[in-house]
Design a protein around this motif. Structure first.
Motif, short mmCIF file in Angstrom:
data_model
loop_
_atom_site.label_atom_id
_atom_site.label_comp_id
_atom_site.label_asym_id
_atom_site.label_seq_id
_atom_site.Cartn_x
_atom_site.Cartn_y
_atom_site.Cartn_z
N UNK A 157 0.82 -1.22 0.00
CA UNK A 157 0.00 0.00 0.00
C UNK A 157 0.85 1.26 0.00
N UNK A 158 1.87 1.29 0.84
CA UNK A 158 2.73 2.48 0.88
C UNK A 158 3.48 2.69 -0.42
N UNK A 159 3.98 1.59 -1.00
CA UNK A 159 4.68 1.70 -2.28
C UNK A 159 3.74 2.16 -3.39
N UNK A 160 2.50 1.70 -3.36
CA UNK A 160 1.53 2.13 -4.38
C UNK A 160 1.23 3.62 -4.24
N UNK A 161 1.01 4.08 -3.01
CA UNK A 161 0.73 5.50 -2.79
C UNK A 161 1.92 6.34 -3.22
#
Length: 192
Positions: A20-24
């Protein structure tokens, strides 16, 4: 087992956070949004006002939110207590008298103590659990006494026999012990 559960939970949590953090971060830096991503572009907020207030007027929303948060808090407290709980020592350090020392498996000492205690007069069976640290072990014993046996006599035999043997064989001057006694239920006898 607890180490395995901790590793699995930390691994799953870390994987979810990285994805999730990498996607954001990737979308914020201008990468194209994947098809499963709920937002359109780089300047889109994660939760707009309509999404934040969509369920507020529903009667089931707040009880569900509170119940889920309460379950999460209880599971977190359970996990924290399980991690902080004092474990049994895997090994006990033995004083061999030559400043070298040796180690004995904790379960082996538990089994030896339980076996010797169960052979005492009036003791039906015994369970032993080690506590403390490897260089200052403590024992917790549960003795199942046969009916009509004096508990004081059983405790004296325990102190003079198995506990003295364990102290001398491990080289520890003291071996703090908590002993619990329980009477074994016997079958009714027929009187003629």
């Amino acid at each position: 087992m607890l180490k395995g559960v901790n590793r699995v939970l930390l691994g799953i949590t870390g994987l979810v956070l990285v994805v999730l953090g990498g996607s954001v971060l990737a979308i914020g830096l201008g990468a194209p949004a994947p098809s499963w991503w709920p937002h359109d572009g780089r300047h889109d907020v994660l939760l707009d006002e309509a999404e934040r207030t969509r369920w507020r007027d529903e009667g089931w929303w707040w009880p569900v939110v509170i119940a889920v948060l309460a379950v999460l808090v209880l599971l977190s407290l359970w996990w924290l207590l399980a991690v902080l709980r004092r474990r049994r020592p895997a090994e006990v350090l033995l004083d061999t008298g030559d400043d070298e020392g040796a180690s004995l498996r904790g379960r082996a000492l538990e089994q030896a103590l339980a076996e010797e205690a169960s052979h005492l007069d009036g003791v039906d069976r015994a369970h032993v659990l080690l506590a403390g640290h490897r260089n200052t072990p403590q024992t917790r014993m549960l003795l199942y006494l046969r009916p009509h046996i004096d508990p004081a006599t059983a405790l004296q035999a325990l102190a003079k026999g198995p506990l003295t043997h364990a102290r001398t064989s491990t080289g520890h001057s003291t071996l703090p012990t908590e002993a619990r006694l329980q009477s074994v239920k016997h079958h009714p006898e027929r009187v003629t």
